[in-house]
Design a protein around this motif. Structure first.
Motif, mmCIF file in Angstrom:
data_model
loop_
_atom_site.group_PDB
_atom_site.id
_atom_site.type_symbol
_atom_site.label_atom_id
_atom_site.label_comp_id
_atom_site.label_asym_id
_atom_site.label_seq_id
_atom_site.Cartn_x
_atom_site.Cartn_y
_atom_site.Cartn_z
ATOM 1 N N TYR A 137 0.836 -1.137 -0.113
ATOM 2 C CA TYR A 137 -0.122 -0.160 -0.028
ATOM 3 C C TYR A 137 0.699 1.321 0.024
ATOM 4 O O TYR A 137 0.299 2.305 -0.389
ATOM 5 C CB TYR A 137 -1.054 0.054 1.073
ATOM 6 N N LEU A 138 2.014 1.378 0.622
ATOM 7 C CA LEU A 138 2.969 2.557 0.678
ATOM 8 C C LEU A 138 3.452 2.610 -0.729
ATOM 9 O O LEU A 138 3.630 3.896 -1.371
ATOM 10 C CB LEU A 138 4.195 2.135 1.455
ATOM 11 N N ILE B 24 0.345 3.969 -2.814
ATOM 12 C CA ILE B 24 0.184 5.445 -2.468
ATOM 13 C C ILE B 24 1.191 6.513 -3.190
ATOM 14 O O ILE B 24 0.840 7.516 -3.595
ATOM 15 C CB ILE B 24 0.371 5.834 -1.047
ATOM 16 N N ALA B 25 2.429 5.955 -3.339
ATOM 17 C CA ALA B 25 3.308 6.694 -3.763
ATOM 18 C C ALA B 25 3.476 6.747 -5.241
ATOM 19 O O ALA B 25 3.778 7.875 -5.786
ATOM 20 C CB ALA B 25 5.114 6.321 -3.099
ATOM 21 N N SER C 37 -7.671 11.974 -5.075
ATOM 22 C CA SER C 37 -7.367 12.125 -3.899
ATOM 23 C C SER C 37 -8.182 11.003 -2.944
ATOM 24 O O SER C 37 -7.864 10.618 -1.867
ATOM 25 C CB SER C 37 -7.861 13.504 -2.987
ATOM 26 N N THR D 101 -6.326 7.940 -3.280
ATOM 27 C CA THR D 101 -5.147 7.848 -2.302
ATOM 28 C C THR D 101 -5.432 7.726 -0.832
ATOM 29 O O THR D 101 -4.849 6.921 -0.014
ATOM 30 C CB THR D 101 -4.517 9.476 -2.366
ATOM 31 N N THR D 102 -6.532 8.564 -0.447
ATOM 32 C CA THR D 102 -7.163 8.284 0.905
ATOM 33 C C THR D 102 -7.306 6.816 1.273
ATOM 34 O O THR D 102 -7.234 6.550 2.406
ATOM 35 C CB THR D 102 -8.249 9.118 1.348
ATOM 36 N N PHE E 259 -6.263 4.245 0.006
ATOM 37 C CA PHE E 259 -5.000 3.310 0.019
ATOM 38 C C PHE E 259 -4.359 3.859 1.471
ATOM 39 O O PHE E 259 -3.803 2.810 2.028
ATOM 40 C CB PHE E 259 -3.968 3.689 -1.172
ATOM 41 N N VAL E 260 -4.326 4.927 1.871
ATOM 42 C CA VAL E 260 -3.780 5.262 3.132
ATOM 43 C C VAL E 260 -4.530 4.564 4.272
ATOM 44 O O VAL E 260 -3.788 4.079 5.332
ATOM 45 C CB VAL E 260 -3.641 6.987 3.285
ATOM 46 N N ILE E 261 -5.912 4.722 4.268
ATOM 47 C CA ILE E 261 -6.678 3.834 5.433
ATOM 48 C C ILE E 261 -6.286 2.509 5.333
ATOM 49 O O ILE E 261 -6.205 1.892 6.511
ATOM 50 C CB ILE E 261 -8.194 4.421 5.081
ATOM 51 N N ALA F 52 -3.468 1.017 4.408
ATOM 52 C CA ALA F 52 -2.099 0.728 4.994
ATOM 53 C C ALA F 52 -2.142 0.732 6.549
ATOM 54 O O ALA F 52 -1.589 0.138 7.198
ATOM 55 C CB ALA F 52 -1.132 1.992 4.529
ATOM 56 N N VAL F 53 -2.976 1.807 7.021
ATOM 57 C CA VAL F 53 -3.167 1.837 8.403
ATOM 58 C C VAL F 53 -3.845 0.576 9.219
ATOM 59 O O VAL F 53 -3.461 0.182 10.130
ATOM 60 C CB VAL F 53 -4.287 3.121 8.793
#
Length: 508
Positions: free
Chosen positions: A375-376, A379-380, A464, A467-468, A470-472, A474-475
């Motif tokens: 996921y990182l 995201i990147a 966005s 991206t959000t 994918f960030v969630i 990853a968390v």
């Protein structure tokens, strides 16, 4: 393989011959074990195949049946709610009255439900078929329980890992096959359900012929009141998660369902404390390894479904958005999702080996690390197909490793007579995670849309939102790692479990 297979007091010549033959020829028990794993893997694949096969064709279903997109959304909700009610109940039925006969009954329901969905000419009949398909979710915990009873401990973790790996593979396969079967100028969604009818029928025949009917049977009565209250709680929880975006997250219906789910959950606990033979033993349910394994299952289910939805939608975004690849449904399935699906299947045996060598707790930590890296990366660098595909492969491997570890954690924490219901609840925890993923992902994409689109272009989500999401996810993997490191510490079984659970120190 036990030493009693051979007559050890024969002469030295015959003894050497027997030893040589044992190295060269698989023994019947080994062949039996391999066949059992293969058959139960196919049966488990039916579960995830039916769960995802309708997702890409909801718009097609709405058009063919002349209904709204909101109404077509109930095609997935019906399966979800049925699974929530039937999975723990049928897992318990298998524990009490025989796992093979219960598995056969569930597969028969899956065949019937698929056939009904295939011939349905109305939305209501299609929903009835999908509700019957929802019962197929119980196949997975029943399959794991059969493995636990039929295989020796040395083979168990690897077998569970392979069967569990088919869940991730089947989820991806459902999307890919649906894309393949609905190509053309006038696609028909019914062929998708005919495909699942055939697969479920093959699995039914193989289970009937190859799965033994031996094993533990607890007997006793079914805790119907416990089943009703547990099912009611899960339905009231999952219904607003699946429909909240359409109803509105602050609507009376959504908030009312959440409030009612809390009340029914309290009622369920009260019922189970007073019943002599509860559907779910609360001591087992709150036992730390079981509780934290279910929590991990929810987060892994969330991360897996974000990857399916996120990559599929991202790949199909038009190129004029500045971040999409303009892929068709078929290309999105074959190019972007299939590699991760294949990777998850190939990683399943490796997950079993890792569980056997390092224990399921450490395997879950490794899984979380791999998923977090995926996921990182996503995201990147989700601007090229290569990056999206590689990230998907990492997530697929992580899901396979996680699915290999969780059945082993459950097996090490509960006795035989509770295997079915314990694995059933773990399956539901993953379903809850998937529902959360769908709800959050949909909300993110609809709440932030692109501006200044070309004339006539439909409303499209902003980058966005992806991206959000994918960030969630990853968390979610980071939390799973924390759960494995700090929650799944060695702990003594509660009084109701002590002395009955499988003794595997490495498991927790």
């Amino acid at each position: 393989m036990t030493s009693s297979i051979y007559v050890l007091k024969l002469s030295g010549t015959i003894q050497n011959l027997s030893a040589r033959e044992s190295r060269e020829t698989p023994m019947p028990q080994e062949r039996k074990g391999g066949t059992l794993v293969a058959v139960l893997s196919l049966a488990a694949m039916v579960v995830s195949l039916m769960q995802t096969q309708a997702v890409p064709i909801l718009g097609l279903i709405a058009g063919k049946l002349g209904t709204s997109a909101a109404n077509a959304g109930w095609v997935t909700t019906a399966t979800l709610l049925s699974a929530a009610v039937m999975t723990p109940l049928l897992g318990r039925v298998g524990d009490q009255f025989g796992k093979k006969r219960t598995l056969l009954a569930v597969l028969a329901l899956a065949v019937a439900g698929s056939a009904v969905a295939a011939v349905a000419g109305s939305l209501w009949l299609l929903l009835a078929g999908r509700a019957l398909q929802g019962a197929a979710t119980a196949i997975f915990p029943l399959a794991l329980s059969i493995l636990r009873e039929e295989l020796p401990p040395a083979k168990l973790h690897g077998a569970m890992a392979v069967v569990s790996g088919t869940l991730a593979f089947g989820s991806g396969l459902g999307l890919v096959v649906t894309g393949l079967l609905t190509q053309g100028t006038d696609p028909d969604y019914r062929i998708v359900f005919w495909f699942s009818t055939v697969v479920a029928a093959i699995a039914l025949g193989l289970v009937a012929a190859r799965v033994p009917a031996t094993g533990h049977r607890g007997g006793g009565r079914i805790d119907l009141l416990g089943a009703l209250t547990l099912g009611g709680f899960l339905v009231l929880l999952l219904l607003p998660l699946s429909q909240g975006n359409a109803w509105g997250w602050t609507s009376a219906a959504t908030l009312g369902c959440f409030a009612a789910s809390a009340l029914v959950a309290a009622l369920w606990v009260a019922v189970e404390r007073r019943v002599a033979a509860p559907l779910v033993d609360l001591a087992m349910f709150t036992h730390r390894p079981v509780l934290f394994t279910n929590l991990a299952g929810m987060f892994v289910g969330f991360a897996m479904f974000v990857q399916f939805l996120g990559v599929s939608y991202l790949a199909q975004m038009p190129e004029f958005t500045g971040y999409g690849f303009g892929a068709s449904v078929l290309r999105a399935s074959l190019e972007f999702l299939l590699p991760g699906t294949i990777a998850s299947m190939l990683a399943a045996p490796l997950g079993g080996m890792l569980v056997g060598r390092s224990g399921p707790r450490h395997t879950l930590v490794v899984s979380s690390g791999i998923g977090l890296m995926g996921y990182l990366w996503l995201i990147a660098a989700h601007g090229t197909p290569f990056s999206v595909i590689v990230a998907g492969i990492l997530v697929g491997v992580s899901v396979s490793f996680a699915y290999a570890s969780m059945p082993a954690l459950i097996a090490a924490s509960v006795p035989h007579h509770q295997s079915g219901v314990a694995n059933g609840i773990n399956s539901i925890s993953r379903t809850v995670g998937s529902s959360l993923a769908s709800a959050i992902f949909t909300t993110l994409l609809t709440s932030n849309t692109l501006k200044n689109l070309p004339p006539g272009a439909p409303e499209l989500p902003a980058e966005s939102g992806f991206t959000t999401a994918f960030v969630i996810a990853a968390v979610a993997y980071a939390i799973t790692a924390a759960v494995a490191l700090f929650g799944l510490r060695p702990a003594h079984a509660p009084a109701g479990l002590r002395g009955e659970a499988v003794k595997e120190p490495a498991a927790v």
